[in-house]
Design a protein around this motif. Sequence first.
Motif, PDB file in Angstrom:
ATOM      1  N   HIS A 119      10.357  -4.641   4.737  1.00 55.60           N
ATOM      2  CA  HIS A 119      10.202  -4.588   3.276  1.00 55.60           C
ATOM      3  C   HIS A 119       9.519  -3.273   2.903  1.00 55.60           C
ATOM      4  O   HIS A 119       8.385  -3.019   3.317  1.00 55.60           O
ATOM      5  CB  HIS A 119       9.363  -5.788   2.814  1.00 55.60           C
ATOM      6  N   PRO A 120      10.179  -2.416   2.128  1.00 56.86           N
ATOM      7  CA  PRO A 120       9.640  -1.076   1.867  1.00 56.86           C
ATOM      8  C   PRO A 120       8.240  -1.055   1.241  1.00 56.86           C
ATOM      9  O   PRO A 120       7.363  -0.334   1.723  1.00 56.86           O
ATOM     10  CB  PRO A 120      10.656  -0.443   0.912  1.00 56.86           C
ATOM     11  N   GLU A 121       8.013  -1.832   0.190  1.00 56.83           N
ATOM     12  CA  GLU A 121       6.716  -1.801  -0.480  1.00 56.83           C
ATOM     13  C   GLU A 121       5.616  -2.437   0.367  1.00 56.83           C
ATOM     14  O   GLU A 121       4.507  -1.910   0.474  1.00 56.83           O
ATOM     15  CB  GLU A 121       6.777  -2.496  -1.851  1.00 56.83           C
ATOM     16  N   ILE A 122       5.929  -3.572   0.970  1.00 57.63           N
ATOM     17  CA  ILE A 122       4.923  -4.278   1.760  1.00 57.63           C
ATOM     18  C   ILE A 122       4.550  -3.461   2.997  1.00 57.63           C
ATOM     19  O   ILE A 122       3.374  -3.256   3.287  1.00 57.63           O
ATOM     20  CB  ILE A 122       5.411  -5.693   2.151  1.00 57.63           C
ATOM     21  N   SER A 123       5.562  -2.981   3.725  1.00 59.00           N
ATOM     22  CA  SER A 123       5.249  -2.224   4.941  1.00 59.00           C
ATOM     23  C   SER A 123       4.522  -0.924   4.612  1.00 59.00           C
ATOM     24  O   SER A 123       3.630  -0.507   5.362  1.00 59.00           O
ATOM     25  CB  SER A 123       6.518  -1.960   5.759  1.00 59.00           C
ATOM     26  N   ALA A 124       4.848  -0.304   3.491  1.00 68.46           N
ATOM     27  CA  ALA A 124       4.144   0.928   3.092  1.00 68.46           C
ATOM     28  C   ALA A 124       2.677   0.636   2.804  1.00 68.46           C
ATOM     29  O   ALA A 124       1.788   1.412   3.204  1.00 68.46           O
ATOM     30  CB  ALA A 124       4.821   1.556   1.876  1.00 68.46           C
ATOM     31  N   ALA A 125       2.401  -0.466   2.128  1.00 73.33           N
ATOM     32  CA  ALA A 125       1.012  -0.826   1.818  1.00 73.33           C
ATOM     33  C   ALA A 125       0.224  -1.129   3.094  1.00 73.33           C
ATOM     34  O   ALA A 125      -0.920  -0.684   3.249  1.00 73.33           O
ATOM     35  CB  ALA A 125       0.975  -2.031   0.875  1.00 73.33           C
ATOM     36  N   VAL A 126       0.826  -1.866   4.004  1.00 73.68           N
ATOM     37  CA  VAL A 126       0.151  -2.197   5.261  1.00 73.68           C
ATOM     38  C   VAL A 126      -0.087  -0.933   6.088  1.00 73.68           C
ATOM     39  O   VAL A 126      -1.179  -0.715   6.611  1.00 73.68           O
ATOM     40  CB  VAL A 126       0.949  -3.251   6.065  1.00 73.68           C
ATOM     41  N   ARG A 127       0.919  -0.071   6.181  1.00 70.11           N
ATOM     42  CA  ARG A 127       0.753   1.182   6.934  1.00 70.11           C
ATOM     43  C   ARG A 127      -0.347   2.056   6.327  1.00 70.11           C
ATOM     44  O   ARG A 127      -1.158   2.633   7.058  1.00 70.11           O
ATOM     45  CB  ARG A 127       2.072   1.957   6.974  1.00 70.11           C
ATOM     46  N   ALA A 128      -0.377   2.155   5.011  1.00 65.04           N
ATOM     47  CA  ALA A 128      -1.397   2.974   4.353  1.00 65.04           C
ATOM     48  C   ALA A 128      -2.792   2.401   4.612  1.00 65.04           C
ATOM     49  O   ALA A 128      -3.743   3.147   4.895  1.00 65.04           O
ATOM     50  CB  ALA A 128      -1.119   3.058   2.853  1.00 65.04           C
ATOM     51  N   GLY A 129      -2.928   1.080   4.536  1.00 63.67           N
ATOM     52  CA  GLY A 129      -4.217   0.447   4.809  1.00 63.67           C
ATOM     53  C   GLY A 129      -4.660   0.654   6.244  1.00 63.67           C
ATOM     54  O   GLY A 129      -5.822   0.969   6.511  1.00 63.67           O
TER      55      GLY A 129
END
Length: 130
Positions: A110-120
């Motif tokens: 999932h683009p938005e979810i995985s981006a948020a997790v990676r950024a965190g």
Amino acid sequence: HFNPDLEEDEPAAVTAFRDLVREADGLILCSPEYAHGVPGVLKNALDWLVGGSEFVGKPVVLFNATPPATYAQASLTETVTVMSGRLVREAYVEVPLRGKSLDEKAIAAHPEISAAVRAGLAAFARAIRE
């Protein structure tokens, strides 16, 4: 269950848990919210660490998988603060998974979810290295 009377002769599982926390570079806490609070089993685990030094100064980040649930996050923030953990607020992640039927592969895709997790996780790794 946590019992301060057992701290001198704590169960082997507690000793092993303390060792894991001591050896960790940082801790990620992610908890569902039940009845406006943290599930008892998580609070119980943290209670076993209160009297020791394993948690003191340890970098800690909170992930919230069920926003807008905020009571559990507030409770964990207070508990970690009282235990002298070092909250890494810039690494906090809120991922709206409530009502979605996503397994780990779907979450990662999932683009938005995985981006948020990676950024965190990247912010958390930076804080640990500091």
